[in-house]
Write a protein that holds these residues in place. Sequence first.
Motif: not given
Length: 231
Positions: A66-67, A129-132, A197-198, A209-210
């Motif tokens: 996120n950062l 944010h990211l989702n899970k 974002c994913g 994402l990484k």
Amino acid sequence: MLKRFTPQLALLAIICLIAAFSYVKSEVIPTNTTTDIAKTVIIDAGHGGFDGGASAADGTVEKDINLQIALKTAYILRLNGFEVIMTRDSDTGTEDDESEAIAKRKKSDLSNRLQMMKDYPDAIYVSIHLNKFTTSAANGAQVFYTKNYKEARDLAQSVQQSIVTLIQPENTRVVKQGTDSTYLLKNAAVPTIIVECGFLSNKSELEKLKNDDYQSQMALAIVGGIMDYSK
Ligand SMILES: [Zn+2]
């Protein structure tokens, strides 16, 4: 179809965005009164510090990605003449008292993020944010918006569309109104969106994402949506 959105292409796209924006500026208003068009954007890197957010099977923590995306988004926005306020620009929470119990820190952290909206009433608020999800197949970005401002839906749609167009052509997700369980959307004091974002739970999306380049592409897509909305 583009095989890969290369850094060179990303740079070119940034230059095009800057050029397009400067053109619009110079067409619409005299160059010496740029303040009329300047928009303030609060970029919120979700979680941070004590609050890692979601985590992936390989130990990747949501707050860190996120950062990175938030910092890149802020950078490109500033290049394009926006005033940017960040809720955090390092690995910290925004809570008042770090010695409190976690639940209290979380509450303080969220209310401080909300306070930033109140401090900048003309801003828009973009939370990253990211989702899970339990099913690993779930993937793709999705933008959520507050019901408190009708323009928040337009902002969400611009950002969703920009992400789909630039980097996720197969993404069929649509924007969604946030529920009252999301504190910042429920209490939003300016037009607010959350960009998920994913999915950290999807192996191939996690790898993207990484990736630093992919984070830049995501940031560029978010900025594209904000610029489209701000026209
Ligand atoms: Zn989150």
